[in-house]
Design a protein around this motif. Structure first.
Motif, PDB file in Angstrom:
ATOM      1  N   SER A 253       0.815  -1.219   0.000  1.00  0.00           N
ATOM      2  CA  SER A 253       0.000   0.000   0.000  1.00  0.00           C
ATOM      3  C   SER A 253       0.849   1.269   0.000  1.00  0.00           C
ATOM      4  CB  SER A 253      -0.923   0.008   1.214  1.00  0.00           C
ATOM      5  OG  SER A 253      -0.175  -0.015   2.411  1.00  0.00           O
ATOM      6  N   MET A 254       2.139   1.164   0.295  1.00  0.00           N
ATOM      7  CA  MET A 254       3.018   2.330   0.316  1.00  0.00           C
ATOM      8  C   MET A 254       3.725   2.552  -1.022  1.00  0.00           C
ATOM      9  SD  MET A 254       2.828   3.769   3.251  1.00  0.00           S
ATOM     10  CE  MET A 254       4.298   4.724   3.456  1.00  0.00           C
ATOM     11  N   GLN A 255       3.526   1.661  -1.976  1.00  0.00           N
ATOM     12  CA  GLN A 255       4.172   1.797  -3.272  1.00  0.00           C
ATOM     13  C   GLN A 255       3.466   2.869  -4.096  1.00  0.00           C
ATOM     14  OE1 GLN A 255       6.998   0.111  -3.832  1.00  0.00           O
ATOM     15  NE2 GLN A 255       6.707  -0.663  -1.767  1.00  0.00           N
ATOM     16  N   LEU A 256       4.160   3.450  -5.055  1.00  0.00           N
ATOM     17  CA  LEU A 256       3.555   4.454  -5.914  1.00  0.00           C
ATOM     18  C   LEU A 256       2.429   3.862  -6.747  1.00  0.00           C
ATOM     19  CD1 LEU A 256       6.680   6.409  -7.170  1.00  0.00           C
ATOM     20  CD2 LEU A 256       4.971   7.155  -5.515  1.00  0.00           C
ATOM     21  N   ASP A 257       2.598   2.626  -7.161  1.00  0.00           N
ATOM     22  CA  ASP A 257       1.573   1.940  -7.925  1.00  0.00           C
ATOM     23  C   ASP A 257       1.174   0.696  -7.141  1.00  0.00           C
ATOM     24  OD1 ASP A 257      -0.152   1.163  -9.876  1.00  0.00           O
ATOM     25  OD2 ASP A 257       1.393   0.546 -11.299  1.00  0.00           O
ATOM     26  N   SER A 258       0.229   0.846  -6.219  1.00  0.00           N
ATOM     27  CA  SER A 258      -0.119  -0.254  -5.321  1.00  0.00           C
ATOM     28  C   SER A 258      -0.966  -1.323  -6.001  1.00  0.00           C
ATOM     29  CB  SER A 258      -0.844   0.276  -4.084  1.00  0.00           C
ATOM     30  OG  SER A 258      -2.053   0.891  -4.457  1.00  0.00           O
ATOM     31  N   ALA A 259      -1.542  -1.030  -7.142  1.00  0.00           N
ATOM     32  CA  ALA A 259      -2.349  -2.006  -7.877  1.00  0.00           C
ATOM     33  C   ALA A 259      -1.898  -2.017  -9.339  1.00  0.00           C
ATOM     34  CB  ALA A 259      -3.824  -1.666  -7.766  1.00  0.00           C
ATOM     35  N   PRO A 260      -0.800  -2.693  -9.652  1.00  0.00           N
ATOM     36  CA  PRO A 260      -0.267  -2.641 -11.024  1.00  0.00           C
ATOM     37  C   PRO A 260      -1.203  -3.266 -12.060  1.00  0.00           C
ATOM     38  CG  PRO A 260       0.980  -4.199  -9.710  1.00  0.00           C
ATOM     39  CD  PRO A 260       0.049  -3.492  -8.780  1.00  0.00           C
ATOM     40  N   LEU A 261      -1.941  -4.294 -11.692  1.00  0.00           N
ATOM     41  CA  LEU A 261      -2.860  -4.909 -12.646  1.00  0.00           C
ATOM     42  C   LEU A 261      -3.983  -3.943 -13.007  1.00  0.00           C
ATOM     43  CD1 LEU A 261      -3.633  -7.388 -14.264  1.00  0.00           C
ATOM     44  CD2 LEU A 261      -4.925  -8.183 -12.283  1.00  0.00           C
ATOM     45  N   GLU A 262      -4.540  -3.275 -11.991  1.00  0.00           N
ATOM     46  CA  GLU A 262      -5.598  -2.297 -12.245  1.00  0.00           C
ATOM     47  C   GLU A 262      -5.080  -1.119 -13.071  1.00  0.00           C
ATOM     48  OE1 GLU A 262      -8.567   0.574  -9.710  1.00  0.00           O
ATOM     49  OE2 GLU A 262      -7.773  -1.227  -8.758  1.00  0.00           O
ATOM     50  N   ALA A 263      -3.868  -0.675 -12.788  1.00  0.00           N
ATOM     51  CA  ALA A 263      -3.286   0.428 -13.558  1.00  0.00           C
ATOM     52  C   ALA A 263      -3.052   0.006 -15.006  1.00  0.00           C
ATOM     53  CB  ALA A 263      -1.975   0.883 -12.926  1.00  0.00           C
ATOM     54  N   GLY A 264      -2.630  -1.245 -15.209  1.00  0.00           N
ATOM     55  CA  GLY A 264      -2.445  -1.739 -16.567  1.00  0.00           C
ATOM     56  C   GLY A 264      -3.749  -1.814 -17.339  1.00  0.00           C
ATOM     57  N   LEU A 265      -4.812  -2.244 -16.660  1.00  0.00           N
ATOM     58  CA  LEU A 265      -6.123  -2.287 -17.315  1.00  0.00           C
ATOM     59  C   LEU A 265      -6.615  -0.881 -17.637  1.00  0.00           C
ATOM     60  CD1 LEU A 265      -7.850  -5.100 -15.233  1.00  0.00           C
ATOM     61  CD2 LEU A 265      -7.100  -5.212 -17.614  1.00  0.00           C
ATOM     62  N   ASP A 266      -6.430   0.051 -16.712  1.00  0.00           N
ATOM     63  CA  ASP A 266      -6.821   1.438 -16.968  1.00  0.00           C
ATOM     64  C   ASP A 266      -6.059   2.014 -18.152  1.00  0.00           C
ATOM     65  OD1 ASP A 266      -8.658   1.428 -14.923  1.00  0.00           O
ATOM     66  OD2 ASP A 266      -7.339   2.439 -13.487  1.00  0.00           O
ATOM     67  N   ASP A 267      -4.756   1.709 -18.234  1.00  0.00           N
ATOM     68  CA  ASP A 267      -3.961   2.179 -19.372  1.00  0.00           C
ATOM     69  C   ASP A 267      -4.479   1.597 -20.687  1.00  0.00           C
ATOM     70  OD1 ASP A 267      -2.284   3.817 -17.977  1.00  0.00           O
ATOM     71  OD2 ASP A 267      -0.677   2.337 -17.793  1.00  0.00           O
ATOM     72  N   HIS A 268      -4.831   0.313 -20.648  1.00  0.00           N
ATOM     73  CA  HIS A 268      -5.327  -0.333 -21.866  1.00  0.00           C
ATOM     74  C   HIS A 268      -6.644   0.302 -22.307  1.00  0.00           C
ATOM     75  CE1 HIS A 268      -6.145  -3.380 -24.837  1.00  0.00           C
ATOM     76  NE2 HIS A 268      -7.337  -3.582 -24.280  1.00  0.00           N
ATOM     77  N   ILE A 269      -7.546   0.539 -21.359  1.00  0.00           N
ATOM     78  CA  ILE A 269      -8.831   1.154 -21.697  1.00  0.00           C
ATOM     79  C   ILE A 269      -8.614   2.561 -22.228  1.00  0.00           C
ATOM     80  CG2 ILE A 269     -10.987   2.020 -20.710  1.00  0.00           C
ATOM     81  CD1 ILE A 269     -10.872  -0.415 -18.812  1.00  0.00           C
ATOM     82  N   TYR A 270      -7.752   3.328 -21.581  1.00  0.00           N
ATOM     83  CA  TYR A 270      -7.486   4.687 -22.025  1.00  0.00           C
ATOM     84  C   TYR A 270      -6.867   4.693 -23.421  1.00  0.00           C
ATOM     85  CZ  TYR A 270      -5.877   9.477 -22.082  1.00  0.00           C
ATOM     86  OH  TYR A 270      -5.666  10.776 -22.430  1.00  0.00           O
ATOM     87  N   PHE A 271      -5.916   3.790 -23.645  1.00  0.00           N
ATOM     88  CA  PHE A 271      -5.278   3.718 -24.963  1.00  0.00           C
ATOM     89  C   PHE A 271      -6.285   3.334 -26.034  1.00  0.00           C
ATOM     90  CE2 PHE A 271      -3.132   1.177 -28.242  1.00  0.00           C
ATOM     91  CZ  PHE A 271      -2.302   2.154 -28.756  1.00  0.00           C
ATOM     92  N   SER A 272      -7.186   2.432 -25.687  1.00  0.00           N
ATOM     93  CA  SER A 272      -8.195   1.996 -26.665  1.00  0.00           C
ATOM     94  C   SER A 272      -9.160   3.119 -27.013  1.00  0.00           C
ATOM     95  CB  SER A 272      -8.978   0.812 -26.110  1.00  0.00           C
ATOM     96  OG  SER A 272      -8.119  -0.277 -25.893  1.00  0.00           O
ATOM     97  N   LYS A 273      -9.505   3.948 -26.033  1.00  0.00           N
ATOM     98  CA  LYS A 273     -10.461   5.029 -26.281  1.00  0.00           C
ATOM     99  C   LYS A 273      -9.808   6.225 -26.966  1.00  0.00           C
ATOM    100  CE  LYS A 273     -13.731   4.300 -22.538  1.00  0.00           C
ATOM    101  NZ  LYS A 273     -14.298   4.896 -21.329  1.00  0.00           N
ATOM    102  N   GLU A 274      -8.623   6.588 -26.528  1.00  0.00           N
ATOM    103  CA  GLU A 274      -7.998   7.822 -26.983  1.00  0.00           C
ATOM    104  C   GLU A 274      -6.991   7.634 -28.106  1.00  0.00           C
ATOM    105  OE1 GLU A 274      -8.522  10.967 -26.007  1.00  0.00           O
ATOM    106  OE2 GLU A 274     -10.089  10.399 -24.622  1.00  0.00           O
ATOM    107  N   ALA A 275      -6.583   6.412 -28.374  1.00  0.00           N
ATOM    108  CA  ALA A 275      -5.558   6.108 -29.372  1.00  0.00           C
ATOM    109  C   ALA A 275      -4.261   6.836 -29.056  1.00  0.00           C
ATOM    110  CB  ALA A 275      -6.034   6.428 -30.780  1.00  0.00           C
ATOM    111  N   SER A 276      -3.951   6.899 -27.780  1.00  0.00           N
ATOM    112  CA  SER A 276      -2.691   7.496 -27.327  1.00  0.00           C
ATOM    113  C   SER A 276      -2.255   6.760 -26.079  1.00  0.00           C
ATOM    114  CB  SER A 276      -2.876   8.983 -27.015  1.00  0.00           C
ATOM    115  OG  SER A 276      -3.788   9.140 -25.960  1.00  0.00           O
ATOM    116  N   SER A 277      -0.999   6.933 -25.695  1.00  0.00           N
ATOM    117  CA  SER A 277      -0.514   6.268 -24.496  1.00  0.00           C
ATOM    118  C   SER A 277       0.223   7.258 -23.621  1.00  0.00           C
ATOM    119  CB  SER A 277       0.399   5.101 -24.858  1.00  0.00           C
ATOM    120  OG  SER A 277       1.522   5.573 -25.554  1.00  0.00           O
ATOM    121  N   GLY A 278       0.276   6.957 -22.321  1.00  0.00           N
ATOM    122  CA  GLY A 278       0.950   7.825 -21.356  1.00  0.00           C
ATOM    123  C   GLY A 278       0.102   8.998 -20.947  1.00  0.00           C
ATOM    124  N   GLY A 279       0.588   9.780 -20.016  1.00  0.00           N
ATOM    125  CA  GLY A 279      -0.088  10.994 -19.582  1.00  0.00           C
ATOM    126  C   GLY A 279      -1.376  10.742 -18.840  1.00  0.00           C
TER     127      GLY A 279
END
Length: 74
Positions: free
Chosen positions: A37-63
């Protein structure tokens, strides 16, 4: 007058930088800092899924630090 302002600014900068120089992590506190819980990314799987959804919707990555939808109406 400008030299006084420069001196005050330099003194404030030195005090700010020196204020954190004596802070260290005690051995008995390292277990608390190593918790998931003290890590910067405490849920890496959830962050990866969020990145995938964002990339799919926006056709961009990062930010991930800004809001907005995928409708293209911004």
């Amino acid at each position: 007058m400008k030299s006084v302002a420069k001196f005050v600014l330099a003194a404030m900068a030195a005090a700010t930088l020196a204020g954190c120089s004596s802070i260290d992590v005690k051995p008995w506190d390292r277990d608390l800092l190593a918790k998931k819980s003290m890590q910067l990314d405490s849920a890496p799987l959830e962050a990866g899924l969020d990145d995938h959804i964002y990339f799919s919707k926006e056709a961009s990555s990062g930010g991930r630090g800004f809001g907005g939808g995928g409708c293209g109406c911004n």
